[in-house]
Design a protein around this motif. Structure first.
Motif, short mmCIF file in Angstrom:
data_model
loop_
_atom_site.label_atom_id
_atom_site.label_comp_id
_atom_site.label_asym_id
_atom_site.label_seq_id
_atom_site.Cartn_x
_atom_site.Cartn_y
_atom_site.Cartn_z
N HIS A 218 0.85 -1.20 0.00
CA HIS A 218 0.00 0.00 0.00
C HIS A 218 0.89 1.25 0.00
O HIS A 218 1.60 1.52 0.96
CB HIS A 218 -0.93 0.00 1.21
CG HIS A 218 -2.09 -0.95 1.05
ND1 HIS A 218 -3.20 -0.64 0.28
CD2 HIS A 218 -2.30 -2.19 1.54
CE1 HIS A 218 -4.05 -1.65 0.31
NE2 HIS A 218 -3.53 -2.61 1.06
N LEU A 219 0.80 2.00 -1.09
CA LEU A 219 1.69 3.14 -1.28
C LEU A 219 0.94 4.41 -1.66
O LEU A 219 1.53 5.36 -2.18
CB LEU A 219 2.72 2.82 -2.39
CG LEU A 219 3.65 1.64 -2.10
CD1 LEU A 219 4.46 1.29 -3.33
CD2 LEU A 219 4.57 1.95 -0.93
N LYS A 220 -0.37 4.44 -1.42
CA LYS A 220 -1.14 5.63 -1.78
C LYS A 220 -0.93 6.74 -0.77
O LYS A 220 -1.08 6.54 0.44
CB LYS A 220 -2.62 5.29 -1.90
CG LYS A 220 -2.98 4.58 -3.20
CD LYS A 220 -4.49 4.49 -3.38
CE LYS A 220 -4.83 3.85 -4.73
NZ LYS A 220 -6.30 3.77 -4.95
N LEU A 221 -0.59 7.90 -1.28
CA LEU A 221 -0.46 9.10 -0.46
C LEU A 221 -1.85 9.61 -0.08
O LEU A 221 -2.86 9.15 -0.64
CB LEU A 221 0.31 10.17 -1.23
CG LEU A 221 1.75 9.81 -1.63
CD1 LEU A 221 2.28 10.79 -2.66
CD2 LEU A 221 2.64 9.76 -0.40
N PRO A 222 -1.94 10.54 0.87
CA PRO A 222 -3.27 11.06 1.25
C PRO A 222 -4.08 11.61 0.08
O PRO A 222 -5.31 11.60 0.11
CB PRO A 222 -2.91 12.18 2.25
CG PRO A 222 -1.63 11.71 2.87
CD PRO A 222 -0.88 11.04 1.76
N ASN A 223 -3.39 12.06 -0.98
CA ASN A 223 -4.12 12.58 -2.15
C ASN A 223 -4.55 11.48 -3.12
O ASN A 223 -5.09 11.77 -4.19
CB ASN A 223 -3.27 13.63 -2.89
CG ASN A 223 -1.96 13.05 -3.42
OD1 ASN A 223 -1.74 11.84 -3.41
ND2 ASN A 223 -1.10 13.94 -3.90
N GLY A 224 -4.27 10.21 -2.75
CA GLY A 224 -4.71 9.09 -3.56
C GLY A 224 -3.72 8.66 -4.63
O GLY A 224 -3.95 7.66 -5.32
N VAL A 250 6.05 10.15 -7.88
CA VAL A 250 4.64 10.19 -7.54
C VAL A 250 3.84 10.04 -8.83
O VAL A 250 4.01 10.81 -9.77
CB VAL A 250 4.27 11.51 -6.84
CG1 VAL A 250 2.77 11.53 -6.50
CG2 VAL A 250 5.10 11.69 -5.58
N GLY A 251 2.98 9.02 -8.88
CA GLY A 251 2.23 8.74 -10.09
C GLY A 251 1.18 9.80 -10.39
O GLY A 251 0.76 10.56 -9.52
N SER A 252 0.76 9.84 -11.64
CA SER A 252 -0.30 10.77 -12.04
C SER A 252 -1.63 10.31 -11.44
O SER A 252 -1.77 9.16 -11.01
CB SER A 252 -0.40 10.84 -13.56
OG SER A 252 -0.68 9.56 -14.09
N ARG A 253 -2.61 11.17 -11.43
CA ARG A 253 -3.92 10.83 -10.87
C ARG A 253 -4.54 9.67 -11.64
O ARG A 253 -4.57 9.68 -12.86
CB ARG A 253 -4.85 12.04 -10.91
CG ARG A 253 -4.41 13.16 -9.99
CD ARG A 253 -5.49 14.20 -9.79
NE ARG A 253 -5.02 15.27 -8.91
CZ ARG A 253 -4.98 15.18 -7.58
NH1 ARG A 253 -5.40 14.07 -6.99
NH2 ARG A 253 -4.54 16.18 -6.85
N GLY A 254 -5.03 8.68 -10.89
CA GLY A 254 -5.67 7.53 -11.51
C GLY A 254 -4.71 6.46 -11.96
O GLY A 254 -5.14 5.39 -12.42
N SER A 255 -3.40 6.70 -11.82
CA SER A 255 -2.41 5.71 -12.25
C SER A 255 -2.05 4.78 -11.10
O SER A 255 -1.98 5.20 -9.95
CB SER A 255 -1.15 6.42 -12.74
OG SER A 255 -0.13 5.49 -13.04
#
Length: 395
Positions: A218-224, A250-255
């Motif tokens: 699990h590597l999701k930051l607070p911004n998802g 940091v991956g793009s949104r939805g990635s």
């Protein structure tokens, strides 16, 4: 005395002669010139197998232009060829077979599955390896989902985040599936039931395409957005493995991946690690552990797979500071450091393979001189000189 010559071996991306890292090669050639190293770029298509010559690309640092000319084989070869599904890759296999006796700074690394099994043999790396299986049937996915709430399915030879799926087991008994297709396009998250999972995955031909089923971290930051770390480990000018740098991605949104080619962003490792862990002392300790781990892995893999000169390690770090090795890349890009604002590290990443090449050349000359000295003594005075490049085709 003639300068040592380094040839950068690469592959065209298409039939029009497109080179992916041309700007990087320009920087390398300019840096090599200052170090006293002559350099050129070539592909297997540019080789004359009968005359043992190369129609190579040379970069003029004054006019900032590229030109071609025929040349002898270099003293050393820096292999930057990445896997392609093309006839160009078949040409590369032939080149490596015919000229495998030459001096390469680095040899091909194996696929993700073979590298994983190799690392498994050493107990030092066990705490850092996510559970991984080679996909044989849906049974592998089902059994892994029972053990782990998060899985990643990835091709054993994939790069750049292509063809990766993320499957998360939710508390309501459903599965959240998302990913990137083989063209790196984002597959939006969908909730599905276990009963339709098999049908959904069957379109991916996981067995035919040779996939791994890996425990997810699990590597999701607070911004998802997901994040991880790209570490570059290289041989230095003394022939020793040394970490050049490590940057956060940091991956793009939805990635589901953090790859820069997929729209990800680069940030300094410490900045991202402090936001994630929130403890300075732990962050310091983790950074040091990561450095030591990276250098140990590089040295171990080189012993297992012949000559290597640089490796990129994709690392995940969980909330407790545990370091996980996601995968190893033998042909790493360096742009992550430039994009993270770490210009000194980027310059070092460009120069280190060149410094290592000079060390290899000097060590080879020492061995040859010692051999010639021994031959001189045995032959009672017969003269012996170092041969220049010839159709062997070694310089």
């Amino acid at each position: 005395m003639a300068k040592p010559v380094l040839g950068i071996l690469t592959l065209y991306l298409n039939d029009n002669g497109l080179l992916e890292e041309k700007s990087v090669y320009q920087k390398m050639i300019a840096a090599g010139l200052k170090l006293g190293l002559e350099m050129f770029v070539f592909t297997p298509q540019d080789v004359d197998y009968r005359q043992h010559r190369i129609h190579a690309l040379f970069y003029n640092t004054e006019t900032k232009t590229w030109s071609r000319k025929w040349t002898k084989f270099p003293h050393m070869i820096f292999d930057r060829c990445r896997i392609q599904r093309s006839r160009r890759f078949e040409q590369l296999k032939r080149f490596r077979s015919v000229y495998g006796h030459l001096t390469f700074l680095n040899r091909p690394l194996r696929n993700k599955w073979t590298v994983y099994r190799t690392l498994q043999k050493d107990v030092r790396f066990h705490p850092h390896l996510p559970a991984t299986r080679f996909y044989e049937s849906m049974r592998d996915v089902n059994e892994m989902l029972k053990k782990y709430p998060l899985l990643y399915l990835k091709p054993i030879n994939g790069t750049g985040g292509r063809g990766i799926l993320r499957i998360e087991r939710k508390s309501d008994g459903t599965l959240l599936i998302q990913g990137r297709d083989r063209n790196r396009r984002i597959i939006k998250p969908q909730r599905i039931s276990y009963t339709v999972l098999h049908a959904r995955l069957s379109t991916w031909n996981l067995k035919e395409q040779k996939y791994l089923v890996q425990q997810g971290i699990h590597l999701k930051l607070p911004n998802g957005r997901v994040h991880d770390y790209r570490m570059l480990v290289q041989k230095n000018g003394a022939g020793e493995w040394e970490m050049t740098g490590c940057a956060g991605r940091v991956g793009s949104r939805g990635s589901i991946t953090s790859n820069l080619h997929g729209g990800g962003e680069a940030v300094p490792m410490r900045t991202l690690l402090l936001k994630w862990i929130g403890d300075e002392a732990l962050a310091d300790s983790v950074q040091q552990q990561a450095k030591e781990l990276g250098e140990e892995i590089a040295a171990y893999l080189e012993k297992s797979y012949n000559e290597l000169c640089e490796l990129a390690l994709d690392l995940a770090i969980d909330r407790q500071g545990r370091i996980w090795l996601l995968e190893v890349n033998p042909k790493p890009a360096r742009e992550v450091f430039a994009k993270a604002g770490e210009k000194d590290t980027y310059r070092k990443a460009i120069i280190r393979p060149l410094e290592y090449a000079l060390w290899v050349y000097q060590e080879k000359r020492k061995r040859r001189q010692q051999s010639n000295k021994s031959a001189f003594l045995v032959d009672d005075g017969n003269d012996s000189t170092e041969a220049d490049a010839n159709v062997n085709p070694e310089r």
